[in-house]
Design a protein around this motif. Structure first.
Motif, PDB file in Angstrom:
ATOM      1  N   ASP A 195      67.203  25.194 -49.246  1.00 41.76           N
ATOM      2  CA  ASP A 195      67.540  24.594 -47.956  1.00 41.76           C
ATOM      3  C   ASP A 195      68.599  25.388 -47.202  1.00 41.76           C
ATOM      4  O   ASP A 195      69.204  24.887 -46.250  1.00 41.76           O
ATOM      5  CB  ASP A 195      68.026  23.168 -48.163  1.00 41.76           C
ATOM      6  N   LEU A 196      68.826  26.621 -47.602  1.00 36.71           N
ATOM      7  CA  LEU A 196      69.877  27.451 -47.014  1.00 36.71           C
ATOM      8  C   LEU A 196      69.730  27.553 -45.493  1.00 36.71           C
ATOM      9  O   LEU A 196      68.638  27.789 -44.977  1.00 36.71           O
ATOM     10  CB  LEU A 196      69.837  28.837 -47.650  1.00 36.71           C
ATOM     11  N   ASN A 197      70.851  27.389 -44.805  1.00 35.31           N
ATOM     12  CA  ASN A 197      70.908  27.562 -43.347  1.00 35.31           C
ATOM     13  C   ASN A 197      71.536  28.924 -43.069  1.00 35.31           C
ATOM     14  O   ASN A 197      72.740  29.111 -43.280  1.00 35.31           O
ATOM     15  CB  ASN A 197      71.747  26.436 -42.724  1.00 35.31           C
ATOM     16  N   PRO A 198      70.761  29.916 -42.602  1.00 33.31           N
ATOM     17  CA  PRO A 198      71.288  31.276 -42.436  1.00 33.31           C
ATOM     18  C   PRO A 198      72.507  31.357 -41.520  1.00 33.31           C
ATOM     19  O   PRO A 198      73.461  32.075 -41.827  1.00 33.31           O
ATOM     20  CB  PRO A 198      70.106  32.043 -41.847  1.00 33.31           C
ATOM     21  N   ALA A 199      72.492  30.625 -40.420  1.00 32.71           N
ATOM     22  CA  ALA A 199      73.617  30.675 -39.485  1.00 32.71           C
ATOM     23  C   ALA A 199      74.879  30.097 -40.116  1.00 32.71           C
ATOM     24  O   ALA A 199      75.977  30.651 -39.972  1.00 32.71           O
ATOM     25  CB  ALA A 199      73.272  29.929 -38.200  1.00 32.71           C
ATOM     26  N   ALA A 210      68.877  34.513 -36.942  1.00 37.10           N
ATOM     27  CA  ALA A 210      69.798  33.382 -36.908  1.00 37.10           C
ATOM     28  C   ALA A 210      71.171  33.778 -37.445  1.00 37.10           C
ATOM     29  O   ALA A 210      72.212  33.394 -36.887  1.00 37.10           O
ATOM     30  CB  ALA A 210      69.228  32.226 -37.726  1.00 37.10           C
ATOM     31  N   ALA A 211      71.190  34.540 -38.527  1.00 39.06           N
ATOM     32  CA  ALA A 211      72.459  34.970 -39.114  1.00 39.06           C
ATOM     33  C   ALA A 211      73.210  35.899 -38.166  1.00 39.06           C
ATOM     34  O   ALA A 211      74.428  35.754 -37.965  1.00 39.06           O
ATOM     35  CB  ALA A 211      72.209  35.659 -40.453  1.00 39.06           C
ATOM     36  N   ARG A 212      72.505  36.848 -37.581  1.00 38.59           N
ATOM     37  CA  ARG A 212      73.172  37.823 -36.714  1.00 38.59           C
ATOM     38  C   ARG A 212      73.710  37.170 -35.450  1.00 38.59           C
ATOM     39  O   ARG A 212      74.790  37.521 -34.965  1.00 38.59           O
ATOM     40  CB  ARG A 212      72.227  38.964 -36.358  1.00 38.59           C
ATOM     41  N   ASP A 213      72.963  36.226 -34.897  1.00 38.97           N
ATOM     42  CA  ASP A 213      73.411  35.548 -33.679  1.00 38.97           C
ATOM     43  C   ASP A 213      74.668  34.708 -33.920  1.00 38.97           C
ATOM     44  O   ASP A 213      75.389  34.393 -32.972  1.00 38.97           O
ATOM     45  CB  ASP A 213      72.304  34.637 -33.141  1.00 38.97           C
ATOM     46  N   ALA A 214      74.906  34.357 -35.181  1.00 40.83           N
ATOM     47  CA  ALA A 214      76.016  33.448 -35.494  1.00 40.83           C
ATOM     48  C   ALA A 214      77.350  34.156 -35.677  1.00 40.83           C
ATOM     49  O   ALA A 214      78.399  33.504 -35.643  1.00 40.83           O
ATOM     50  CB  ALA A 214      75.680  32.654 -36.758  1.00 40.83           C
ATOM     51  N   VAL A 225      74.512  43.454 -39.752  1.00 38.04           N
ATOM     52  CA  VAL A 225      73.561  42.747 -40.613  1.00 38.04           C
ATOM     53  C   VAL A 225      72.513  43.719 -41.144  1.00 38.04           C
ATOM     54  O   VAL A 225      71.848  44.425 -40.375  1.00 38.04           O
ATOM     55  CB  VAL A 225      72.884  41.590 -39.858  1.00 38.04           C
ATOM     56  N   LEU A 226      72.371  43.735 -42.458  1.00 36.96           N
ATOM     57  CA  LEU A 226      71.382  44.557 -43.147  1.00 36.96           C
ATOM     58  C   LEU A 226      70.107  43.762 -43.340  1.00 36.96           C
ATOM     59  O   LEU A 226      70.152  42.633 -43.848  1.00 36.96           O
ATOM     60  CB  LEU A 226      71.944  44.981 -44.512  1.00 36.96           C
ATOM     61  N   ARG A 233      64.722  46.999 -36.241  1.00 35.13           N
ATOM     62  CA  ARG A 233      65.552  47.239 -35.055  1.00 35.13           C
ATOM     63  C   ARG A 233      65.181  46.290 -33.926  1.00 35.13           C
ATOM     64  O   ARG A 233      66.052  45.754 -33.235  1.00 35.13           O
ATOM     65  CB  ARG A 233      65.373  48.699 -34.596  1.00 35.13           C
ATOM     66  N   ALA A 234      63.875  46.028 -33.753  1.00 36.84           N
ATOM     67  CA  ALA A 234      63.430  45.113 -32.703  1.00 36.84           C
ATOM     68  C   ALA A 234      63.921  43.698 -32.960  1.00 36.84           C
ATOM     69  O   ALA A 234      64.134  42.922 -32.018  1.00 36.84           O
ATOM     70  CB  ALA A 234      61.903  45.134 -32.608  1.00 36.84           C
ATOM     71  N   ALA A 235      64.121  43.345 -34.242  1.00 41.03           N
ATOM     72  CA  ALA A 235      64.604  42.009 -34.597  1.00 41.03           C
ATOM     73  C   ALA A 235      66.122  41.910 -34.543  1.00 41.03           C
ATOM     74  O   ALA A 235      66.679  40.829 -34.736  1.00 41.03           O
ATOM     75  CB  ALA A 235      64.111  41.635 -35.988  1.00 41.03           C
ATOM     76  N   GLY A 236      66.799  43.038 -34.298  1.00 41.12           N
ATOM     77  CA  GLY A 236      68.247  43.022 -34.182  1.00 41.12           C
ATOM     78  C   GLY A 236      69.000  43.504 -35.403  1.00 41.12           C
ATOM     79  O   GLY A 236      70.238  43.473 -35.414  1.00 41.12           O
ATOM     80  N   ALA A 237      68.293  43.968 -36.428  1.00 43.12           N
ATOM     81  CA  ALA A 237      68.982  44.461 -37.621  1.00 43.12           C
ATOM     82  C   ALA A 237      69.848  45.667 -37.283  1.00 43.12           C
ATOM     83  O   ALA A 237      69.499  46.489 -36.424  1.00 43.12           O
ATOM     84  CB  ALA A 237      67.965  44.837 -38.697  1.00 43.12           C
TER      85      ALA A 237
END
Length: 283
Positions: free
Chosen positions: A79-83, A115-119, A124-125, A140-144
């Protein structure tokens, strides 16, 4: 190569085929090249090298991992919430994040990474099994800000081309090795950030001795990251005494009741004696 890794790589190649049929490489390349400049994983890890300039600062730099499951351990935190985890890790003092994006074996996704990067503002790897240039553009397109390249999973020719593509996209790459032969290949191909995985991919047991052994063979102008099997502060201190200050930690943080405090505990400043031992190793 273990049977488990071979199965994962076969599944990953099939996955790339399906995804590339849905979004052609040319379209993905345009999206990737239009992205803002990534955050620098290398810069986040460089302070991990011990310095007298900041004696009060913890020399430890932690890449804190977000993952729901693993093939060897099964569900870890379904149930992990990435943000929420990203924010907790950042508050605890993590230098960067690692997000598992493999679905079939780790229950992750690119949505977890987004979600993690936006938070947070940390680099972020994207932690996945990279077998195609398609995935590099996809990351890269996803923001990594960085990707994982596993030497054992690819040919040396692909590794060299993948590192060159990462440089062209301003992506950092964590190039993962398990032994001396793989380390030599990574260095020949120009890997700048070298991850030493302490997990034996045949038995799935972890041995910190792997990082301790390979440390002496990694040039000072490269950044070393110790991965897997790092569960406690004593593990950190043992590796730091050998001149290792960058760590990727996942399972123990994900399982912790308070991930923020778990990160803070791992990176707390060393005692005077521990600092002295680390300094002696770096001299």
């Amino acid at each position: 190569m273990s049977d488990q890794l071979a199965r994962i790589l076969d599944a990953k190649r099939e996955e790339v085929t399906v995804r590339s049929a849905r979004t052609p490489l040319a379209d993905l390349r345009r999206l990737a090249e239009a992205m803002p400049k990534p955050r620098s994983l290398a810069s986040a890890l460089l302070p991990g090298r011990f310095s007298h300039a900041e004696p009060a600062s913890p020399p430890v730099r932690l890449i804190a991992e977000i993952k729901r499951a693993s093939p060897s351990k099964g569900p870890l935190r379904p149930d992990l919430n990435p943000a929420a985890y990203a924010k907790a890790y950042a508050r605890g003092g993590a230098a960067a994040l690692s997000v598992l994006t493999d679905g079939p074996f780790f229950c992750g996704s690119l949505d977890d990474l987004k979600a993690a990067r936006d938070a947070v503002t940390l680099p972020v790897l994207r932690k996945d099994f990279t077998v195609s240039e398609y995935q590099i553009y996809e990351a890269r397109a996803a923001g990594a800000d960085a990707i994982l390249l596993i030497v054992r999973a690819v040919t040396e020719a692909f590794l060299r081309d993948a590192l060159a593509l990462c440089e062209a996209l301003s992506l950092d790459a964590l190039t993962e090795v398990h032994d001396e032969r793989e380390l030599e290949a990574a260095l020949r191909c120009g890997a700048r950030i070298v991850g030493v995985n302490n997990r034996d991919l045949t038995t799935f047991q972890t041995f910190l001795e792997t990082s301790l052994r390979l440390r002496a063979h990694i040039p000072e102008d490269r950044i070393m990251v110790a991965e897997s099997g790092i569960r406690s502060r004593s593990d950190i201190e043992r590796l730091a005494a050998a001149g290792i200050f960058n760590f990727l930690v996942g399972e123990s943080l994900v399982r912790a009741s308070n991930p923020e405090n778990a990160v803070r505990h791992l990176i707390q400043p060393f005692s005077g004696e521990a600092v002295k031992n680390a300094d002696n190793q770096r001299a």
